[in-house]
Design an enzyme around this catalytic site. Sequence first.
Site, PDB file in Angstrom:
ATOM      1  N   PRO A 348     -56.113  55.443  13.385  1.00 22.82           N
ATOM      2  CA  PRO A 348     -56.370  54.304  12.487  1.00 22.82           C
ATOM      3  C   PRO A 348     -56.851  53.094  13.297  1.00 22.82           C
ATOM      4  CG  PRO A 348     -54.010  54.596  12.798  1.00 22.82           C
ATOM      5  CD  PRO A 348     -54.672  55.738  13.500  1.00 22.82           C
ATOM      6  N   ASP A 526     -55.380  51.120  18.387  1.00 20.56           N
ATOM      7  CA  ASP A 526     -54.736  52.157  17.593  1.00 20.56           C
ATOM      8  C   ASP A 526     -53.579  51.516  16.836  1.00 20.56           C
ATOM      9  OD1 ASP A 526     -53.335  54.323  16.593  1.00 20.56           O
ATOM     10  OD2 ASP A 526     -53.557  55.540  18.400  1.00 20.56           O
ATOM     11  N   HIS A 527     -53.704  51.431  15.516  1.00 23.37           N
ATOM     12  CA  HIS A 527     -52.697  50.718  14.720  1.00 23.37           C
ATOM     13  C   HIS A 527     -51.371  51.471  14.630  1.00 23.37           C
ATOM     14  CE1 HIS A 527     -51.433  47.413  12.504  1.00 23.37           C
ATOM     15  NE2 HIS A 527     -52.138  47.522  11.380  1.00 23.37           N
ATOM     16  N   ARG A 528     -51.328  52.704  15.096  1.00 16.94           N
ATOM     17  CA  ARG A 528     -50.044  53.410  15.170  1.00 16.94           C
ATOM     18  C   ARG A 528     -49.185  52.863  16.302  1.00 16.94           C
ATOM     19  NH1 ARG A 528     -52.118  59.394  16.018  1.00 16.94           N
ATOM     20  NH2 ARG A 528     -53.273  58.187  17.584  1.00 16.94           N
ATOM     21  N   ILE A 530     -50.298  49.659  18.227  1.00 18.56           N
ATOM     22  CA  ILE A 530     -50.496  48.219  18.350  1.00 18.56           C
ATOM     23  C   ILE A 530     -50.577  47.604  16.957  1.00 18.56           C
ATOM     24  CG2 ILE A 530     -51.952  46.417  19.345  1.00 18.56           C
ATOM     25  CD1 ILE A 530     -50.845  48.321  21.444  1.00 18.56           C
TER      26      ILE A 530
END
Length: 556
Positions: A348, A526-528, A530
């Site tokens: 993501p 990477d929104h998982r 950060i």
Amino acid sequence: MSEQIVIPDIGTEDAVDVIELSVSAGQEVTPDQTLMVLESDKASMEIPSPYHAVISEVLIKEGDQVTTGQAAFVVTFCESESEAASQNPSVSGSNDTPDMASVAQAVSPVNESRSSESDSMSNKTTQSIGVRVPDIDTREAVELIEVCVSVGDEIDKDDALVVLESDKASMEIPSPHAGTVLSIEVQQGQQLKQDDLILHLQGIGEQSASEAPAQMPNSASDKGESQVSLDADCPEVQIQHINTTGVIQNRPSLSVYAGPAVRLMARELGVDLAEVPGSGPNQRVLKDDIQQYVKRLVQRSASYVESSAIPSVPEVDFSEFGDIKVEAMSKLAKLTALNMQRSWLNVPHVTQFDLLDITDLETFRREQADESQKRDVKLTSLAFVFKALAIALKEHPKFNTSLSLDGESLIYKQYVHIGMAVDTDYGLVVPVIRDVDQKNIWELADDIARAAHDARERKLRPNDMKGGCFTVSSLGRIGGTGFTPIINTPEVGILGLSNMDVKPVWNAEEACFEPHKVLPVALSYDHRVINGGDAGRFLVFFKSLIADLRQLALIG
């Protein structure tokens, strides 16, 4: 004078397959040039020519089975070779099987290294040299995408012979000697590994035994046999095969007619050889058979998940609307596209944008022109960016991590290796600058320039592009005002640099606008791993380092 060349002692009384004929009638051959390749159930071997002669007649063909002492070729010798040929029983037309001493120079395993060759190369003389694939930093086979020379070419030392391409880079293989190309043993599209023979070179030079290719064992107890004998001696060993329903089945495949290389390929792919139809002589299973078998399995398996797959783009016949030109993508371009798609689908992405004030940095950099010329190092703003990033990654270690494959843990890296995306004529490559946190600005500038040069000249090795923690993608003057870089998975962040511009910045003390040099940046993460707050703090800290070189010097 005409003589027959017979099959020498191949270490077995059983018939073996002729899998390749390397010469044809009317062709002139030189000593040690490969005549044919034989393959038994335990090993492959190249049969070299013992003389300089002309092939008058070929008595065998590919797919035949031959035994020791069987006539294979009729050759005609030059007058200068006739006396030597008549004294060498290894090529006589006798039906008697030659002993091992007489054929010691007439047969070798596929790597065809001989102590006699090493001895002859220790002196400075005209000699036939086998040039092999050097250390390419990987044990995996890589594709030969270009042959740069032809038979008869006069080449100098370090001239490019072939171009190899791995999953990550293209590399030119230079000639270790000057001379004339006698024969080329490879072809475009072939898969090569370290120590594989590329060509024979007729040259004048001095080569010590230490420079000669490593001696490969000549006995039947080599690696090739040990891999096969594992199956032969342990009948309970079975190959796991995954069928189209995902059920693992255990089936014996020891009675299948296949060579050691094919068996190894089957083990690596988890294929049961007993289920693979063989298209070779006597239903021998070839590598192509395994590839076609796996292809059919994949196509069949795809039907089970078709309903949940991403809808495919319909094919369009563009020639209906006008003239078109179809150009095949390079292997590197296709791999880059695959990696980008994989990262985009699995990670993501979130991208945050900002502007770096590099006014003072650019002034300082230009003041170092004399020192740059003295050191013979081009000092670019990218070196300062790398240095500031290394400090920011230390200060915000979450950006220097990777998410474990199961998604249950974060892997924190105690080193700082930063990748640099380089646009080349043959595709996008990402060489990695190692230990950025331990180097000064001048060292980084030198490493960056060298990596960019090696990338464009196809001199990168696979290991030069491994181990990155974070990536920088700089579009420079062609970068416009911004873009959204795709993360180089399994890294969790990438910084995109666009085109520097001059913008008015308000000076509160002087109550006026001043021209400042600003650099647009885009941080994708990477929104998982950060979140927005992490990214905001990272960018603020990074910006402060770039804007104030004193802080960069003190912390770095």
